[in-house]
Design an enzyme around this catalytic site. Structure first.
Site, mmCIF file in Angstrom:
data_model
loop_
_atom_site.group_PDB
_atom_site.id
_atom_site.type_symbol
_atom_site.label_atom_id
_atom_site.label_comp_id
_atom_site.label_asym_id
_atom_site.label_seq_id
_atom_site.Cartn_x
_atom_site.Cartn_y
_atom_site.Cartn_z
ATOM 1 N N ASN A 23 0.808 -1.218 0.000
ATOM 2 C CA ASN A 23 0.000 0.000 0.000
ATOM 3 C C ASN A 23 0.842 1.268 0.000
ATOM 4 O OD1 ASN A 23 -2.382 -1.445 -0.077
ATOM 5 N ND2 ASN A 23 -2.642 -1.459 2.141
ATOM 6 N N CYS A 119 -10.222 -5.640 -5.500
ATOM 7 C CA CYS A 119 -10.951 -6.495 -4.554
ATOM 8 C C CYS A 119 -12.432 -6.155 -4.541
ATOM 9 C CB CYS A 119 -10.404 -6.315 -3.135
ATOM 10 S SG CYS A 119 -9.001 -7.338 -2.726
ATOM 11 N N ARG A 124 -16.482 0.998 -2.125
ATOM 12 C CA ARG A 124 -15.209 1.697 -2.312
ATOM 13 C C ARG A 124 -15.329 2.842 -3.323
ATOM 14 N NH1 ARG A 124 -9.919 -2.199 -2.327
ATOM 15 N NH2 ARG A 124 -9.975 -2.763 -0.154
ATOM 16 N N ILE A 126 -15.120 6.438 -5.448
ATOM 17 C CA ILE A 126 -14.010 7.347 -5.756
ATOM 18 C C ILE A 126 -14.477 8.800 -5.782
ATOM 19 C CG2 ILE A 126 -12.635 5.638 -7.006
ATOM 20 C CD1 ILE A 126 -13.770 6.874 -9.606
ATOM 21 N N GLU A 127 -15.659 9.063 -5.207
ATOM 22 C CA GLU A 127 -16.179 10.432 -5.217
ATOM 23 C C GLU A 127 -15.232 11.419 -4.555
ATOM 24 O OE1 GLU A 127 -18.067 7.856 -4.621
ATOM 25 O OE2 GLU A 127 -19.906 8.017 -5.800
#
Length: 421
Positions: A23, A119, A124, A126-127
């Site tokens: 990450n 995944c 999840r 992305i705003e």
């Protein structure tokens, strides 16, 4: 089809080294696109499928990428004119591919990025990324599965307040703002160690980012950034997984590359359970000598308990007496591994965002499938202590985030092998 087979019951002992952080390396690799001068060389890069995917994305943008798995290094030369389009072929495989948008906007003033994959954990969204780019002055629209971003007069520094501390949005906006005109104040940001690593990298390249690791980051835009050498931090999630491997087998393991400051909430919970932890310079020794106590877990944004350790901690909690509750607040749909644990005779029930574990489960070996990256590791951990043989399939998830996990566990004494079924 690859499969990991574990015969449970062996106590783990010895030393193990943590690989570089997945990450951390993905945003640092995309940040290399910001360097219009010089070549970047990244060290301690883990040999993961996600790294290969992001390298392919960067290559399609007309940067030269060289990946030396033996040396654990990647060099990136982004000095040529970049392409604006990150195609669906690669972006669909991994959500982190959206992290090329910030650098492309900063370098080119426009970008075309396919909507991401990765995944299958909840929505999840992305705003937050898009909100940040718009507040920096970009025009954004979506069409045909692509996000289009452009700015006529360049990005301009401003104050941006995130609705929640999204890691990806924090990283993407930092990268975009690093070449923007003026000062950007980014509030309610993610505080993960990987954010700090990205900020350090950009500063080494000639950027001006301060406050990483706190909830407010200030970025003073600069005109150009240049390539540098940078070593990726160790992977705190792999470190945590290996600590739990030592604890779940009631072993004695020294985990080199486990940094306490990167994983305070996890180590405090382990100590609360009665796990003995000895802190050394960039290493932690884990030992278990007494019965483990029950604790409750609630996932939260960093520095709270990491959602990426939830399933592994659940495996450990199965081996402790008493009533335990695991509450997931970060991602929806992140209890898919519970059904697989139940195949191994685990006593768990799920109600909404909480999983209740009653007493100590007498785990039995079974054939199970990994439902996501961290679930794969958790099922392997359960297999280490299950009676009989456990077979874990769907290893494509595991390979996205762990380097040779079975090999590291085998070196510590586990009866584990990877085969092709």
């Amino acid at each position: 089809m690859d499969m990991i087979e574990i015969n449970g019951g062996n106590r783990l002992t010895g030393e193990v080294k943590v690989s570089g952080a997945k990450n951390a390396v993905l945003p640092v690799l995309t940040a290399s696109l910001l360097a219009s001068e010089g070549v970047s060389k990244l060290m301690n890069v883990p040999a993961l499928s996600d790294v290969e995917t992001i390298n392919n994305v960067i290559s399609t943008l007309n940067a030269e990428v060289s990946y030396d798995k033996d040396e654990e290094s990647v060099t990136v030369d982004a000095t040529k004119e970049l392409n604006e389009e990150a195609p669906y072929e690669y972006v669909s495989k991994m959500r982190a591919s959206i992290l090329v948008m910030g650098p492309l906007l900063a370098r080119l003033g426009h970008a075309k990025v396919a909507l991401p994959g990765g995944c299958a954990i909840g929505s999840r969204p992305i705003e937050q990324h898009i909100k940040g780019f718009e507040e920096l002055g970009a025009d954004i629209h979506m069409d045909g599965g692509f996000i289009y971003a452009s700015t006529e007069n360049g990005l301009k520094g401003t104050t941006i307040h995130l609705d929640f501390p999204s890691v990806g949005a924090t990283q993407n906006i930092i990268m975009a703002a690093s070449l923007a005109e003026g000062k950007t104040v980014l509030e309610n940001v993610a505080r993960e160690p990987e954010i700090v690593d990205l900020a350090n990298y950009i500063n080494e390249m000639g950027g001006n980012v301060s406050g990483a690791g706190t909830d407010t980051i200030i970025i003073h835009g600069v005109e150009t950034l240049h390539g540098v050498e940078h070593a990726i931090i160790p992977d705190r999630i792999e470190a945590g997984t290996l600590l739990i491997a030592g604890a779940i087998t009631r072993g004695d393991v020294l985990v080199n590359g486990a940094i306490k400051e990167h994983m305070t909430s996890l180590v405090y919970k382990l100590e609360e359970m009665g796990v003995n932890l000895d802190y050394q310079d960039d290493a932690i020794r884990v030992r278990v000598e007494d019965e483990l106590k029950p604790v409750d877990i609630k996932t939260l944004p960093h520095p709270g308990f990491p959602t990426d350790m939830q399933s592994q901690m659940m495996a450990l909690l199965l081996t402790a007496e008493g009533h335990k509750v695991v509450t997931e607040t970060v991602f929806e749909n992140r209890f898919m591994h519970v059904a697989e644990f139940k195949r191994m005779n685990a006593k768990i029930s799920v109600e909404g965002r909480s999983a209740k574990i009653e007493g100590k489960s007498e785990l039995q070996g079974a054939q199970v499938k990994a439902t996501d990256l961290r679930a794969a590791a958790a099922l392997i951990l359960a297999g280490l202590v299950a009676d009989g043989t456990t077979q874990v399939t769907e290893l494509k998830h595991l390979d996205r985030g762990y380097v040779d996990l079975h090999g590291k566990l085998e070196a510590l004494g586990a009866d584990i092998k990877r085969t092709q079924a």
